[in-house]
Design a protein around this motif. Structure first.
Motif, PDB file in Angstrom:
ATOM      1  N   THR A   1       0.825  -1.196   0.000  1.00 51.79           N
ATOM      2  CA  THR A   1       0.000   0.000   0.000  1.00 51.79           C
ATOM      3  C   THR A   1       0.867   1.256   0.000  1.00 51.79           C
ATOM      4  OG1 THR A   1      -0.110   0.209   2.414  1.00 51.79           O
ATOM      5  CG2 THR A   1      -1.728  -1.250   1.354  1.00 51.79           C
ATOM      6  N   LEU A   2       0.250   2.370  -0.400  1.00 52.37           N
ATOM      7  CA  LEU A   2       0.960   3.644  -0.397  1.00 52.37           C
ATOM      8  C   LEU A   2       1.339   4.047   1.024  1.00 52.37           C
ATOM      9  CD1 LEU A   2       1.953   5.862  -2.283  1.00 52.37           C
ATOM     10  CD2 LEU A   2      -0.247   7.005  -1.992  1.00 52.37           C
ATOM     11  N   ASP A   3       0.481   3.743   2.002  1.00 55.10           N
ATOM     12  CA  ASP A   3       0.804   4.051   3.399  1.00 55.10           C
ATOM     13  C   ASP A   3       2.054   3.304   3.846  1.00 55.10           C
ATOM     14  OD1 ASP A   3      -1.240   5.838   3.751  1.00 55.10           O
ATOM     15  OD2 ASP A   3      -2.606   4.402   4.682  1.00 55.10           O
ATOM     16  N   GLU A   4       2.190   2.053   3.422  1.00 52.67           N
ATOM     17  CA  GLU A   4       3.387   1.283   3.791  1.00 52.67           C
ATOM     18  C   GLU A   4       4.630   1.888   3.159  1.00 52.67           C
ATOM     19  OE1 GLU A   4       1.512  -3.186   4.466  1.00 52.67           O
ATOM     20  OE2 GLU A   4       1.946  -2.477   2.442  1.00 52.67           O
TER      21      GLU A   4
ATOM     22  N   ARG B   1       4.087  -2.745  11.441  1.00 55.87           N
ATOM     23  CA  ARG B   1       3.911  -2.704   9.995  1.00 55.87           C
ATOM     24  C   ARG B   1       5.206  -3.104   9.285  1.00 55.87           C
ATOM     25  NH1 ARG B   1       0.290   0.082   6.597  1.00 55.87           N
ATOM     26  NH2 ARG B   1      -1.088   0.086   8.401  1.00 55.87           N
ATOM     27  N   MET B   2       6.349  -2.650   9.789  1.00 62.41           N
ATOM     28  CA  MET B   2       7.612  -2.993   9.152  1.00 62.41           C
ATOM     29  C   MET B   2       7.933  -4.487   9.299  1.00 62.41           C
ATOM     30  SD  MET B   2       8.659  -0.241   7.652  1.00 62.41           S
ATOM     31  CE  MET B   2       6.891  -0.046   7.335  1.00 62.41           C
ATOM     32  N   ARG B   3       7.616  -5.062  10.462  1.00 67.84           N
ATOM     33  CA  ARG B   3       7.826  -6.500  10.628  1.00 67.84           C
ATOM     34  C   ARG B   3       6.922  -7.294   9.677  1.00 67.84           C
ATOM     35  NH1 ARG B   3      10.942  -8.096  14.863  1.00 67.84           N
ATOM     36  NH2 ARG B   3      11.392  -6.526  16.481  1.00 67.84           N
ATOM     37  N   ALA B   4       5.709  -6.794   9.485  1.00 71.22           N
ATOM     38  CA  ALA B   4       4.790  -7.460   8.563  1.00 71.22           C
ATOM     39  C   ALA B   4       5.343  -7.425   7.136  1.00 71.22           C
ATOM     40  CB  ALA B   4       3.415  -6.793   8.622  1.00 71.22           C
ATOM     41  N   LEU B   5       5.946  -6.285   6.737  1.00 69.23           N
ATOM     42  CA  LEU B   5       6.548  -6.196   5.412  1.00 69.23           C
ATOM     43  C   LEU B   5       7.708  -7.184   5.266  1.00 69.23           C
ATOM     44  CD1 LEU B   5       6.675  -2.349   4.661  1.00 69.23           C
ATOM     45  CD2 LEU B   5       5.168  -4.057   3.641  1.00 69.23           C
ATOM     46  N   GLU B   6       8.537  -7.273   6.290  1.00 69.27           N
ATOM     47  CA  GLU B   6       9.663  -8.209   6.236  1.00 69.27           C
ATOM     48  C   GLU B   6       9.179  -9.650   6.064  1.00 69.27           C
ATOM     49  OE1 GLU B   6      13.350  -6.387   8.715  1.00 69.27           O
ATOM     50  OE2 GLU B   6      11.602  -6.905   9.937  1.00 69.27           O
ATOM     51  N   ARG B   7       8.102 -10.009   6.788  1.00 74.75           N
ATOM     52  CA  ARG B   7       7.565 -11.365   6.648  1.00 74.75           C
ATOM     53  C   ARG B   7       6.963 -11.574   5.258  1.00 74.75           C
ATOM     54  NH1 ARG B   7       5.690 -10.213  11.931  1.00 74.75           N
ATOM     55  NH2 ARG B   7       3.613  -9.721  11.113  1.00 74.75           N
ATOM     56  N   ARG B   8       6.238 -10.576   4.771  1.00 78.53           N
ATOM     57  CA  ARG B   8       5.573 -10.701   3.479  1.00 78.53           C
ATOM     58  C   ARG B   8       6.596 -10.851   2.355  1.00 78.53           C
ATOM     59  NH1 ARG B   8       2.501  -5.576   1.642  1.00 78.53           N
ATOM     60  NH2 ARG B   8       1.509  -5.869   3.670  1.00 78.53           N
TER      61      ARG B   8
ATOM     62  N   LEU C   1      14.752  -5.917   6.292  1.00 77.61           N
ATOM     63  CA  LEU C   1      14.810  -4.490   6.006  1.00 77.61           C
ATOM     64  C   LEU C   1      15.584  -3.705   7.065  1.00 77.61           C
ATOM     65  CD1 LEU C   1      11.099  -3.896   4.938  1.00 77.61           C
ATOM     66  CD2 LEU C   1      13.057  -4.325   3.458  1.00 77.61           C
ATOM     67  N   PHE C   2      15.687  -4.262   8.279  1.00 74.26           N
ATOM     68  CA  PHE C   2      16.266  -3.525   9.404  1.00 74.26           C
ATOM     69  C   PHE C   2      17.214  -4.412  10.202  1.00 74.26           C
ATOM     70  CE2 PHE C   2      11.967  -2.046   8.601  1.00 74.26           C
ATOM     71  CZ  PHE C   2      12.155  -0.689   8.420  1.00 74.26           C
ATOM     72  N   THR C   3      18.192  -3.764  10.817  1.00 66.74           N
ATOM     73  CA  THR C   3      18.998  -4.411  11.844  1.00 66.74           C
ATOM     74  C   THR C   3      18.618  -3.776  13.162  1.00 66.74           C
ATOM     75  OG1 THR C   3      20.805  -2.821  11.478  1.00 66.74           O
ATOM     76  CG2 THR C   3      20.912  -4.910  10.295  1.00 66.74           C
ATOM     77  N   ARG C   4      18.310  -4.606  14.129  1.00 71.58           N
ATOM     78  CA  ARG C   4      17.817  -4.126  15.417  1.00 71.58           C
ATOM     79  C   ARG C   4      18.853  -4.446  16.482  1.00 71.58           C
ATOM     80  NH1 ARG C   4      13.778  -6.164  12.301  1.00 71.58           N
ATOM     81  NH2 ARG C   4      11.892  -4.875  12.062  1.00 71.58           N
ATOM     82  N   SER C   5      19.156  -3.470  17.324  1.00 69.72           N
ATOM     83  CA  SER C   5      20.126  -3.655  18.398  1.00 69.72           C
ATOM     84  C   SER C   5      19.714  -2.788  19.573  1.00 69.72           C
ATOM     85  CB  SER C   5      21.534  -3.263  17.933  1.00 69.72           C
ATOM     86  OG  SER C   5      21.608  -1.864  17.683  1.00 69.72           O
ATOM     87  N   ALA C   6      20.476  -2.876  20.658  1.00 69.86           N
ATOM     88  CA  ALA C   6      20.170  -2.070  21.850  1.00 69.86           C
ATOM     89  C   ALA C   6      20.287  -0.585  21.556  1.00 69.86           C
ATOM     90  CB  ALA C   6      21.112  -2.467  22.992  1.00 69.86           C
TER      91      ALA C   6
END
Length: 299
Positions: A5-8, A38-45, A50-55
């Protein structure tokens, strides 16, 4: 796979622009949790990280940065569309049909339409973005009232007005071996398969003409890939897909940011005209004349 979607797309662009999920959430007026979900949903889809997550926080991966660039292009098109729709007035029958080559459609037309939409008598604009050869064909056939092309050859049988000159530059990713070169020869370019637009593209024809004129070769080697949009060529080159030629206007921000490197080709600059074209047998409608006036004045 469900359509994006455009919102995503706006959301991932906001993450890239503001440097964090929290910054994106603040800019969009939503919660950080909403952006994260929403970003996690995009990564699964997409089955794509898309992201690296750290402290220390969350940042885009290389793939995430590339996707954000593509999304920014699509969001820009949507905003240009909204500007065109805003030009509608009570007389819904009034409209102007404009055809534009892709570089012009992506980088110049949106600004023209914003200016045109401010006119009290502005008509609805129907914009078709195709390559330069197809623009000329559409104008000749009466499908478009006004066309904008970027070819080194102005179309036969049409009235024309050159309103700008544009340079085509050779670009590579920073990791490409040519990025460390001071220049390359036209002969080397001629025998290197490039990431290219399709046949009929003014950008491709400008490069081929320039290289053939200097080397005396009858033709250049077939492209490594033929892609239908400037954005696709840019993205492929940035991802390490090879060498390509693009409008200097189209890659200005990428060169400034270091996402791409320009490679000088020995010889004169590869310059081509940006021109408006129309059928001299048909009188330009007021709306088309006004858009031509804006293009000539503000470009």
């Amino acid at each position: 796979m469900n359509g994006t979607t455009l919102d995503e797309m706006r959301m991932i662009v906001a993450v890239e622009e503001h440097g964090s999920l929290t910054g994106a959430a603040t800019a969009l007026g939503v919660t950080q949790q909403a952006v994260s979900q929403r970003m996690r949903a995009l990564e699964r889809r997409w089955s794509l990280s898309l992201f690296t997550r750290s402290a220390r926080g969350t940042r885009l991966t290389d793939h995430g940065t590339l996707v954000a660039e593509w999304a920014a292009t699509m969001v820009g098109h949507a905003e240009a569309f909204d500007s065109a729709v805003a030009s509608l007035r009570s007389d819904r029958a009034a409209h102007v049909r404009v055809g534009a080559s892709l570089t012009i459609a992506e980088h110049l037309v949106p600004g023209w339409l914003v200016t045109y939409a401010a006119d009290p008598s502005a008509a609805h604009v129907e914009l078709t973005a195709v390559n330069s050869v197809t623009v000329a064909q559409r104008v000749r056939a009466g499908k478009d009232d006004l066309g904008f092309v970027e070819s080194p050859d102005l179309p036969d049988g049409l009235a024309s007005l050159v309103f700008m000159r544009d340079e085509v530059v050779l670009v590579v990713a920073p990791e490409h071996p040519w990025a460390r070169r001071t220049s390359v020869s036209p002969a080397e370019v001629a025998r290197t398969p490039l990431v290219s637009r399709e046949a009929g593209s003014g950008t491709r024809l400008t490069l081929e003409r320039a290289v053939e004129a200097i080397t005396g070769l009858g033709t250049v080697v077939a492209p490594a890939a033929e892609l239908s949009t400037t954005a696709a060529v840019r993205a492929t080159i940035m991802a390490g897909g090879g060498v390509g030629a693009l409008s200097a206007r189209a890659v200005r921000d990428d060169l400034d940011a270091g996402r791409l490197r320009a490679v000088r080709v020995d010889g004169p600059p590869m310059v081509r005209p940006f021109a408006a074209v129309w059928d001299p047998r048909r009188r330009l409608a007021p709306g088309a004349s006004r858009i031509l006036e804006i293009a000539s004045a503000v470009s």
